[in-house]
Design a protein around this motif. Structure first.
Motif, PDB file in Angstrom:
ATOM      1  N   ILE A   1       0.856  -1.109   0.027  1.00 48.08           N
ATOM      2  CA  ILE A   1       0.202   0.142  -0.050  1.00 48.08           C
ATOM      3  C   ILE A   1       1.168   1.219  -0.047  1.00 48.08           C
ATOM      4  O   ILE A   1       0.612   2.134  -0.722  1.00 48.08           O
ATOM      5  N   GLN A   2       1.931   1.189   0.729  1.00 51.01           N
ATOM      6  CA  GLN A   2       2.773   2.388   0.948  1.00 51.01           C
ATOM      7  C   GLN A   2       3.495   2.598  -0.528  1.00 51.01           C
ATOM      8  O   GLN A   2       3.482   3.716  -1.023  1.00 51.01           O
ATOM      9  N   ARG A   3       4.031   1.536  -1.124  1.00 52.63           N
ATOM     10  CA  ARG A   3       4.369   1.623  -2.535  1.00 52.63           C
ATOM     11  C   ARG A   3       3.502   2.180  -3.620  1.00 52.63           C
ATOM     12  O   ARG A   3       3.797   3.219  -4.322  1.00 52.63           O
ATOM     13  N   GLY A   4       2.101   1.858  -3.387  1.00 50.86           N
ATOM     14  CA  GLY A   4       1.228   2.478  -4.015  1.00 50.86           C
ATOM     15  C   GLY A   4       1.095   4.103  -3.952  1.00 50.86           C
ATOM     16  O   GLY A   4       0.593   4.742  -4.711  1.00 50.86           O
ATOM     17  N   THR A   5       0.928   4.529  -2.752  1.00 53.58           N
ATOM     18  CA  THR A   5       0.716   5.949  -2.467  1.00 53.58           C
ATOM     19  C   THR A   5       2.066   6.642  -2.932  1.00 53.58           C
ATOM     20  O   THR A   5       1.771   7.577  -3.249  1.00 53.58           O
ATOM     21  N   GLU A   6       3.058   6.046  -2.615  1.00 56.85           N
ATOM     22  CA  GLU A   6       4.278   6.611  -3.193  1.00 56.85           C
ATOM     23  C   GLU A   6       4.311   6.832  -4.530  1.00 56.85           C
ATOM     24  O   GLU A   6       4.710   8.022  -5.282  1.00 56.85           O
ATOM     25  N   LEU A   7       3.866   5.989  -5.316  1.00 54.42           N
ATOM     26  CA  LEU A   7       3.765   5.882  -6.815  1.00 54.42           C
ATOM     27  C   LEU A   7       2.822   7.006  -7.239  1.00 54.42           C
ATOM     28  O   LEU A   7       2.875   7.709  -8.291  1.00 54.42           O
ATOM     29  N   ALA A   8       1.727   6.934  -6.599  1.00 55.01           N
ATOM     30  CA  ALA A   8       0.431   7.911  -7.186  1.00 55.01           C
ATOM     31  C   ALA A   8       0.969   9.394  -6.718  1.00 55.01           C
ATOM     32  O   ALA A   8       0.978   9.990  -7.324  1.00 55.01           O
ATOM     33  N   CYS A   9       1.678   9.447  -5.620  1.00 48.86           N
ATOM     34  CA  CYS A   9       2.145  11.073  -5.524  1.00 48.86           C
ATOM     35  C   CYS A   9       3.324  11.360  -6.261  1.00 48.86           C
ATOM     36  O   CYS A   9       3.557  12.528  -6.383  1.00 48.86           O
ATOM     37  N   GLY A  10       4.114  10.429  -7.060  1.00 54.26           N
ATOM     38  CA  GLY A  10       4.957  10.583  -7.950  1.00 54.26           C
ATOM     39  C   GLY A  10       6.291  11.080  -7.662  1.00 54.26           C
ATOM     40  O   GLY A  10       7.034  11.874  -8.684  1.00 54.26           O
TER      41      GLY A  10
END
Length: 230
Positions: A221-230
């Protein structure tokens, strides 16, 4: 036991009890569930939570694994909303429920964590049918956001009441379902978030994650938010 682990355990136990009660009730009558059912109450909670949030939330959408998780409050200025519903699967019309809850807002990102409940049904569908339903869900969700992520759902294990025979039967479907996720992500423009390896025991009772299981899931999940935040 850590406080967050106790909180997760309490939510999981409540969800399991509520799901069992709902299954018993629905097996005996075909009417819509009453307002007292856990799922109905949970949907209302998430609905009002989304309405109360500012624009552009990051929504983590899924089943009881999501519902029992402890998510951070925000990422890169976007509030994170836990939209987990115990018992949810690809048949649950989550996009149809989420759209009116968002109203005129758009989600900054949607992270989807589903699949285990599809594999645990009495007659699981083939991987091809599972992929077809999941794709339909993702295409509906793509109308609500420009950023969609899929979490590779965890396996089950023989633990507690979940016997080796039950594990074998469930894993036959889970293995097939997980195999279609990379191609599904490519077709829909979603980003697949693999789960970091985790050693057994990683569940409370064979299905729902314990602290070790959530450490792996939280990293995805953390990886997903990091990618979303860019």
């Amino acid at each position: 036991m850590a406080a967050n682990t106790q909180a997760r355990l309490g939510i999981v136990l409540f969800a399991v009890i509520a799901a069992a009660a709902a299954t018993f009730v629905l097996a005996r009558r075909s009417a819509a569930p009453s307002g007292g059912d856990h799922r109905t109450v949970r949907q209302l909670v998430v609905h009002y939570n989304l309405l109360a949030r500012p624009d552009d939330p990051i929504i983590v959408l899924g089943d009881s694994i999501v519902e029992a998780s402890t998510l951070p409050a925000s990422a890169c200025g976007h509030p994170i909303v836990n939209a987990g519903l115990a018992g949810a699967g690809t048949r649950s019309d989550l996009a149809g429920w989420l759209k009116p809850a968002l109203g005129p807002k758009r989600a900054f990102a949607i992270i989807v964590s589903l699949g285990v409940n599809d594999a645990l049904t009495a007659k699981p569908d083939s991987p091809a049918v599972f992929a077809e339903r999941y794709e339909a869900l993702l295409r509906d969700l793509s109308k609500l956001t420009e950023r969609i992520f899929i979490v590779a759902f965890p396996p089950v294990e023989a633990r507690g009441p979940f016997t080796p025979a039950m594990e074998k039967a469930a894993m036959a479907s889970i293995t097939g379902y997980r195999a279609v996720l990379p191609d599904l992500a490519r077709r829909t423009g979603a980003t697949l978030l693999p789960l970091p390896p985790v050693e057994s025991p990683f569940t409370l009772e064979g299905i729902h994650l314990n602290a070790a299981g959530y450490r792996s899931w939280d990293q995805a999940i953390q990886r997903g938010t990091e990618l979303a935040c860019g």
